[in-house]
Design a protein around this motif. Structure first.
Motif, PDB file in Angstrom:
ATOM      1  N   THR A   1       0.813  -1.222   0.000  1.00  0.00           N
ATOM      2  CA  THR A   1       0.000   0.000   0.000  1.00  0.00           C
ATOM      3  C   THR A   1       0.846   1.273   0.000  1.00  0.00           C
ATOM      4  OG1 THR A   1      -0.176   0.114   2.429  1.00  0.00           O
ATOM      5  CG2 THR A   1      -1.838  -1.197   1.261  1.00  0.00           C
TER       6      THR A   1
ATOM      7  N   GLU B   1       0.170  -2.120  -4.870  1.00  0.00           N
ATOM      8  CA  GLU B   1      -0.670  -3.315  -5.029  1.00  0.00           C
ATOM      9  C   GLU B   1       0.080  -4.534  -5.543  1.00  0.00           C
ATOM     10  OE1 GLU B   1      -3.717  -3.928  -3.847  1.00  0.00           O
ATOM     11  OE2 GLU B   1      -3.660  -1.929  -2.967  1.00  0.00           O
TER      12      GLU B   1
ATOM     13  N   ILE C   1      -6.377   3.348  -9.057  1.00  0.00           N
ATOM     14  CA  ILE C   1      -6.753   4.135  -7.871  1.00  0.00           C
ATOM     15  C   ILE C   1      -5.489   4.546  -7.133  1.00  0.00           C
ATOM     16  CG2 ILE C   1      -8.046   4.145  -5.701  1.00  0.00           C
ATOM     17  CD1 ILE C   1     -10.002   2.196  -6.989  1.00  0.00           C
TER      18      ILE C   1
ATOM     19  N   PRO D   1      -3.389   7.528  -4.549  1.00  0.00           N
ATOM     20  CA  PRO D   1      -3.691   8.324  -3.351  1.00  0.00           C
ATOM     21  C   PRO D   1      -3.990   9.780  -3.694  1.00  0.00           C
ATOM     22  CG  PRO D   1      -1.336   7.869  -3.488  1.00  0.00           C
ATOM     23  CD  PRO D   1      -1.992   7.060  -4.569  1.00  0.00           C
TER      24      PRO D   1
ATOM     25  N   LEU E   1     -14.706   5.760  -9.376  1.00  0.00           N
ATOM     26  CA  LEU E   1     -14.529   4.760  -8.322  1.00  0.00           C
ATOM     27  C   LEU E   1     -15.492   3.589  -8.493  1.00  0.00           C
ATOM     28  CD1 LEU E   1     -14.026   7.127  -5.252  1.00  0.00           C
ATOM     29  CD2 LEU E   1     -12.301   5.651  -6.321  1.00  0.00           C
TER      30      LEU E   1
ATOM     31  N   TRP F   1     -11.536  -0.483  -5.931  1.00  0.00           N
ATOM     32  CA  TRP F   1     -11.862   0.467  -4.854  1.00  0.00           C
ATOM     33  C   TRP F   1     -12.123  -0.272  -3.535  1.00  0.00           C
ATOM     34  CZ3 TRP F   1     -17.110   3.466  -4.406  1.00  0.00           C
ATOM     35  CH2 TRP F   1     -17.005   4.473  -3.446  1.00  0.00           C
TER      36      TRP F   1
ATOM     37  N   ARG G   1     -10.465  -2.360  -2.164  1.00  0.00           N
ATOM     38  CA  ARG G   1      -9.220  -2.584  -1.431  1.00  0.00           C
ATOM     39  C   ARG G   1      -8.859  -1.423  -0.504  1.00  0.00           C
ATOM     40  NH1 ARG G   1      -5.116  -5.108  -6.035  1.00  0.00           N
ATOM     41  NH2 ARG G   1      -6.614  -6.570  -6.984  1.00  0.00           N
ATOM     42  N   SER G   2      -9.500  -0.273  -0.672  1.00  0.00           N
ATOM     43  CA  SER G   2      -9.124   0.905   0.111  1.00  0.00           C
ATOM     44  C   SER G   2      -9.542   0.746   1.570  1.00  0.00           C
ATOM     45  CB  SER G   2      -9.762   2.155  -0.479  1.00  0.00           C
ATOM     46  OG  SER G   2     -11.169   2.101  -0.314  1.00  0.00           O
TER      47      SER G   2
ATOM     48  N   ARG H   1     -11.111   2.543   3.783  1.00  0.00           N
ATOM     49  CA  ARG H   1     -12.480   2.889   4.151  1.00  0.00           C
ATOM     50  C   ARG H   1     -13.462   1.808   3.708  1.00  0.00           C
ATOM     51  NH1 ARG H   1     -16.180   7.000   5.178  1.00  0.00           N
ATOM     52  NH2 ARG H   1     -18.117   6.793   3.975  1.00  0.00           N
ATOM     53  N   GLN H   2     -13.288   1.328   2.476  1.00  0.00           N
ATOM     54  CA  GLN H   2     -14.206   0.304   1.981  1.00  0.00           C
ATOM     55  C   GLN H   2     -14.034  -1.006   2.734  1.00  0.00           C
ATOM     56  OE1 GLN H   2     -16.598   1.375  -0.087  1.00  0.00           O
ATOM     57  NE2 GLN H   2     -15.517   3.319   0.180  1.00  0.00           N
TER      58      GLN H   2
END
Length: 433
Positions: A26, A69, A107, A109, A117, A124, A126-127, A129-130
């Motif tokens: 990341t 990634e 995606i 930063p 998105l 997405w 993988r972020s 927040r999700q």
């Protein structure tokens, strides 16, 4: 030597040990002599430290090939480090690239538009927040199953393809062999009522489909709903069960998912105020209150999203609005003996403007009244013959409700749009990915 593999979440059990962790990159940074990899594996975040003069040239060169990634396996010594993401750190002794990732990973930063998105929803997800939202959703689902299991309910699976409809909203249809038109289920409720006559108290938990041409932040065309049906529960018993369920879910997420709530920047103080019993407001009183607040609503109309937001503005917990006009609700709801213009039903509205998360009612148990309502709605009686049988062979007082999973998760997470609360949202203009 046998390799010891560990997930990041289990690293506290391996402090001082040499283990291998597999995951995805990341973040990367290097000072020339010391390099850092931040990686995730789905269970947590780990900072890995590489010291150039302690590694072979091959391992150091592999670090220089890493991109966002890239999937990797890192081996090293685990140590506690409060300043590191996740609270632990690895001193790397070996690094293996498992799957390269091109430099054009979509995606990055930076800020991205929502359509971009959603077009890249498969990535997405993988972020951080999700991931947090999906973990909260998982906790809500497990809490629901536990709540009903602890109370002796039986989980029943109901058909997705059906000839009988339960709601007035739009339908997705398909030709079903030689049987004519079938519909994707809007609800499992009707079948749940049959199961309640066999098992007493049951609940269904599955996907439902509404072909409403709606683009609001509260609507999906495919969503998950939990629908309990309870023999010998009246409308008051029904609301008590609803408020107990909501309180249980919120308490469970607060207890087990604080880190995820922090990741989504949820104000947990609002959730901590959720306590039973929830206020109960009669529909007629709600209309009066809304009119005083400037709403143009008239008696007989269903509450819109703005009306719901106005109504809950004075409350810190969910509220019930009870006894709606018959014309505004579904055919299967029990006529209110105190006011035949209305039915014994309730909507549970979440605070903070999130609106209806539960719709429930006492079901009409009188055969002739139910048949009359089916005629009034212009529904095909032959499709409901089996449903009418429930009132013919041993009718009984019973109630039930439906709680929308994504709406509940959206409220608990404090996310403004329901589309983030399911892995792959289906909306009016979105069928991919």
């Amino acid at each position: 030597m046998t390799t010891t593999f560990s997930t990041i979440s289990r690293l506290p059990d391996h402090v001082g040990d040499r283990v291998t962790v597999r995951g995805w990159v990341t973040h990367l940074r290097s000072s020339g002599k010391v390099a850092f990899i931040v990686m995730r594996d789905g269970t947590g975040i780990l900072q890995c430290v590489l010291v150039k003069n302690q590694l072979s040239a091959d391992v150091w060169d592999r670090f220089s090939s890493l991109t966002l990634e890239t999937s990797i396996a890192v081996t090293g010594d685990v140590r506690a480090e409060g300043r590191a993401p996740g609270g632990h750190e690895m001193g790397v002794t070996d690094l293996v690239v498992l799957g390269a990732s091109p430099l054009d990973y979509p995606i990055q930063p930076k800020e991205h538009g929502i359509d971009f998105l959603l077009d890249n929803r498969h990535l997405w997800l993988r972020s951080p927040r999700q991931v947090a939202i999906m973990r909260i959703r998982h906790e809500v689902e497990k809490a629901i199953h536990d709540f009903f299991d602890e109370r002796g309910f039986v989980h029943v699976d109901t058909p997705i393809l059906t000839a009988a409809i339960g709601e007035r909203s739009g339908l997705f249809s398909t030709e079903y062999f030689d049987e004519g038109t079938a519909f994707l289920a809007q609800t499992g409720q009707l079948y749940g009522e049959a199961a309640a006559a066999a098992l007493g108290c049951i609940y269904t938990f599955g996907p439902t489909f509404r072909a409403e041409k709606s683009k609001t932040r509260r609507h999906l065309t495919e969503f998950w709903m939990i629908e309990p049906e309870m023999a010998f529960y009246d409308t008051h018993d029904n609301m008590r069960l609803q408020e107990d369920l909501v309180s249980y879910i919120v308490g469970r997420v607060l207890d087990r998912r604080r880190a995820e709530l922090k990741e989504v920047e949820r104000d947990v103080s609002a959730l901590e105020k959720v306590r039973t019993p929830f206020p109960r407001i009669d529909y007629s009183d709600a209309v009066t209150t809304l009119q005083a607040k400037g709403s143009a609503i008239q008696w007989g109309e269903d509450l819109g999203a703005e009306d719901e937001s106005l109504l809950v503005a004075d409350y810190e917990t969910p509220i019930f609005v009870c006894n709606y006009p018959k014309e505004a609700k579904a055919f299967y709801m029990k006529e209110n003996p105190d006011d035949p213009r209305t039915v014994l039903c309730d909507d549970c509205l979440a605070p903070e403007g999130y609106g209806e998360i539960i719709g429930g009612s006492q079901r009409e148990d009188d055969h002739d009244k139910l048949l009359a309502r089916i005629h009034e709605e212009g529904l095909p009686v032959d499709a409901y013959g089996w449903y009418l049988d429930l009132r013919k062979y041993g009718t009984f007082v019973h109630s039930g409700f439906g709680i929308g999973l994504e709406r509940t998760v959206a409220w608990i997470c404090g996310t403004p749009h329901i589309r983030e609360c399911i892995a792959f949202p289906r909306m009016m203009h979105r069928l991919r990915p």
